[in-house]
Design a protein around this motif. Structure first.
Motif, PDB file in Angstrom:
ATOM      1  N   ARG A  38       8.402  -4.054   5.900  1.00 55.52           N
ATOM      2  CA  ARG A  38       7.019  -4.523   6.058  1.00 55.52           C
ATOM      3  C   ARG A  38       7.007  -5.699   7.015  1.00 55.52           C
ATOM      4  NH1 ARG A  38       4.690  -6.179   0.857  1.00 55.52           N
ATOM      5  NH2 ARG A  38       2.679  -5.860   1.891  1.00 55.52           N
ATOM      6  N   ARG A  57       4.808  -8.828   9.269  1.00 57.54           N
ATOM      7  CA  ARG A  57       3.632  -9.677   9.424  1.00 57.54           C
ATOM      8  C   ARG A  57       3.846 -10.629  10.599  1.00 57.54           C
ATOM      9  NH1 ARG A  57       1.722  -6.494   6.260  1.00 57.54           N
ATOM     10  NH2 ARG A  57       0.172  -6.946   4.654  1.00 57.54           N
ATOM     11  N   HIS A  78      -4.371   1.481  -2.063  1.00 53.60           N
ATOM     12  CA  HIS A  78      -4.140   1.741  -0.639  1.00 53.60           C
ATOM     13  C   HIS A  78      -5.501   2.024  -0.003  1.00 53.60           C
ATOM     14  CE1 HIS A  78      -1.219   3.441   2.559  1.00 53.60           C
ATOM     15  NE2 HIS A  78      -2.379   3.140   3.128  1.00 53.60           N
ATOM     16  N   GLY A 112      -9.262   3.724   6.276  1.00 58.27           N
ATOM     17  CA  GLY A 112     -10.398   3.810   7.191  1.00 58.27           C
ATOM     18  C   GLY A 112     -10.485   5.190   7.822  1.00 58.27           C
ATOM     19  N   ARG A 117       1.889   5.265  -0.350  1.00 51.75           N
ATOM     20  CA  ARG A 117       1.279   6.582  -0.157  1.00 51.75           C
ATOM     21  C   ARG A 117       1.742   7.537  -1.249  1.00 51.75           C
ATOM     22  NH1 ARG A 117       2.134   4.818   5.198  1.00 51.75           N
ATOM     23  NH2 ARG A 117       0.157   4.600   6.309  1.00 51.75           N
ATOM     24  N   SER A 175       0.830  -1.200   0.000  1.00 57.04           N
ATOM     25  CA  SER A 175       0.000   0.000   0.000  1.00 57.04           C
ATOM     26  C   SER A 175       0.867   1.253   0.000  1.00 57.04           C
ATOM     27  CB  SER A 175      -0.890   0.018   1.253  1.00 57.04           C
ATOM     28  OG  SER A 175      -1.678  -1.142   1.305  1.00 57.04           O
TER      29      SER A 175
END
Ligand SMILES: Cc1cc2nc3c(=O)[nH]c(=O)nc-3n(C[C@H](O)[C@H](O)[C@H](O)COP(=O)(O)O)c2cc1C
Length: 197
Positions: free
Chosen positions: A184, A186, A135, A138, A29, A27
């Motif tokens: 990144r 996870r 991207h 919310g 920006r 994602s």
């Protein structure tokens, strides 16, 4: 449309092999503020959402598709929260994702948000396959969007997806630039499977 390839450092470091659009998806920006997405490609990514599975085939997903430079885009962009507003204006498209949480007869749709999420996931994978990036956000003012577009209360405004071509991370203000290039992360696969292999 100009296609940009994601820097390889952004690819998922996977513990098991993935199909390319999933491994390459991330994602950004930083979107290229000059890149456009043509109409056919918009149809293709929406078609991916359209063919998602849903509870009872209810297909409770709805979308507001806003192209950069239009009044609709300006209204969606204005409703974004501060940080999101700082970067998302460069995306070629902003798509508002709505779930029909109550059917036309007034019955609640128990799985509408789940189904919408799945449709958006399909859209993101198709977009990635087409050389675009997405991207999801919310962070926005839902009531403001509701008012701007006169939305029926049966629809829940769930999220907004920015879509476009990856741009230059150095064009972002701090701390967004730093986040754009950060590793990144996870959870481990083992952490996700509560019971079973
Ligand atoms: C429902 C949802 C809401 C999100 N909200 C925001 C947001 O408001 N602003 C933002 O910059 N990123 C937002 N994100 C993006 C996530 O932060 C991002 O997907 C996550 O950090 C994983 O990074 P990756 O997509 O590059 O793998 C959101 C993602 C989802 C799915």
């Amino acid at each position: 449309m100009t296609l940009a390839t994601a820097p390889t450092s952004r690819r998922a470091q996977t513990d098991a092999p993935l199909i390319d659009p999933l491994g390459a998806r991330w994602s950004p920006r930083a979107f290229d503020p000059a890149a456009e997405v043509d109409r056919e490609l918009v149809r293709t990514v929406l078609e991916a959402a359209r063919w998602a599975p849903s509870a009872g085939n209810s297909q409770p997903w709805r979308f507001i598709v806003a192209r950069r430079g239009t009044d609709v885009f300006a209204a969606v962009h204005d409703a974004l929260s501060g940080w999101n507003r700082a970067w998302a204006g460069s995306a070629a498209l902003l798509i508002v994702n709505l779930a029909e949480v109550v059917d036309p007869d007034g019955h609640p749709r128990r799985w509408a948000m789940y189904d919408l999420g799945q449709a958006v996931a399909h859209l993101t994978v198709q977009a990635q396959h087409e050389g675009l990036h997405t991207h999801q956000m919310g962070g926005f003012d839902g009531p403001r969007l509701r008012e701007a577009f006169g939305l029926d209360p049966r629809f829940e405004v769930m999220s907004i997806t920015a879509i476009g071509v990856v741009g230059d991370a150095d064009a972002l203000p701090e701390p967004l630039r730093e986040r754009e290039v950060a590793p990144r992360r996870r959870k481990a696969l083992e952490e996700l499977v509560l019971i079973g292999e």
